[in-house]
Write a protein that holds these residues in place. Structure first.
Motif, PDB file in Angstrom:
ATOM      1  N   ILE A  41      -8.032  -7.029   6.790  1.00 37.26           N
ATOM      2  CA  ILE A  41      -7.670  -6.592   5.436  1.00 37.26           C
ATOM      3  C   ILE A  41      -8.805  -6.893   4.467  1.00 37.26           C
ATOM      4  N   SER A  42      -9.444  -8.047   4.630  1.00 38.54           N
ATOM      5  CA  SER A  42     -10.555  -8.402   3.736  1.00 38.54           C
ATOM      6  C   SER A  42     -11.714  -7.421   3.880  1.00 38.54           C
ATOM      7  N   LYS A  43     -11.896  -6.885   5.074  1.00 34.64           N
ATOM      8  CA  LYS A  43     -12.987  -5.927   5.335  1.00 34.64           C
ATOM      9  C   LYS A  43     -12.596  -4.488   5.010  1.00 34.64           C
ATOM     10  N   ASN A  44     -11.279  -4.233   4.869  1.00 30.79           N
ATOM     11  CA  ASN A  44     -10.770  -2.877   4.619  1.00 30.79           C
ATOM     12  C   ASN A  44      -9.715  -2.895   3.523  1.00 30.79           C
ATOM     13  N   PRO A  45     -10.079  -3.272   2.294  1.00 29.33           N
ATOM     14  CA  PRO A  45      -9.070  -3.327   1.230  1.00 29.33           C
ATOM     15  C   PRO A  45      -8.392  -1.966   1.034  1.00 29.33           C
ATOM     16  N   GLY A  46      -7.084  -1.986   0.933  1.00 28.62           N
ATOM     17  CA  GLY A  46      -6.344  -0.748   0.732  1.00 28.62           C
ATOM     18  C   GLY A  46      -5.912  -0.076   2.018  1.00 28.62           C
ATOM     19  N   ILE A  47      -6.197  -0.698   3.139  1.00 25.95           N
ATOM     20  CA  ILE A  47      -5.763  -0.137   4.422  1.00 25.95           C
ATOM     21  C   ILE A  47      -4.236  -0.156   4.466  1.00 25.95           C
ATOM     22  N   ASN A  48      -3.638   0.788   5.181  1.00 26.04           N
ATOM     23  CA  ASN A  48      -2.182   0.735   5.319  1.00 26.04           C
ATOM     24  C   ASN A  48      -1.827   0.141   6.681  1.00 26.04           C
TER      25      ASN A  48
END
Length: 145
Positions: A41-48
């Motif tokens: 999540i920290s590497k892909n903010p906004g991921i679902n």
């Protein structure tokens, strides 16, 4: 000559690393079952959640459980996706953003512990060998499908 069992060695190493990670993360409320999701999540903010499960190659139920734990601890936030209201976008909370540097330090310390007595060359060779074994395993799984 005795046969080398990479599976045995990686299994033993994995179990011990999980014990170390769980011990180091215990005081923060989560363990080895959630930290990989937290990093993703920290590497892909906004991921679902669906994308997260697919990217990590982990089933949806396990992902949902890990996210619920991280959310209940205040490390992540879920926000309704304005373009597709069926999904939530996942972000680190302020607490989560503050914790990422702590987690990186913990993981760095574990790497230091595991590489005691190894030269830089040993570490680079080990990394290359692990990468090759992972590539071989991924190819074999792809062939099974």
């Amino acid at each position: 000559m005795q046969e080398i069992s990479f599976g045995r060695y990686t299994s033993v190493l994995y179990r011990y690393i999980q014990i170390i990670i769980n011990h180091r993360l215990k005081s923060y409320g989560f363990g080895s079952g959630q930290y990989l999701f937290f990093i993703a999540i920290s590497k892909n903010p906004g991921i679902n959640q669906k994308e997260l499960s697919a990217n990590m190659n982990i089933d949806k139920a396990t992902t949902a459980k890990a996210l619920s734990k991280l959310e209940s601890l205040g490390y992540i936030l879920r926000k309704k996706d304005e373009k597709d209201r069926r999904y939530y976008k996942i972000y680190l909370s302020e607490k989560g953003a503050d914790f990422i540097s702590v987690l990186r330090e913990i993981l760095s310390d574990i790497t230091t512990t595991l590489s005691k007595g190894m030269t830089e060359d040993d570490m680079q060779k080990s990394k290359a060998l692990f990468e090759k074994m992972i590539e071989n395993a991924v190819n074999e799984v792809d062939n099974l499908r």
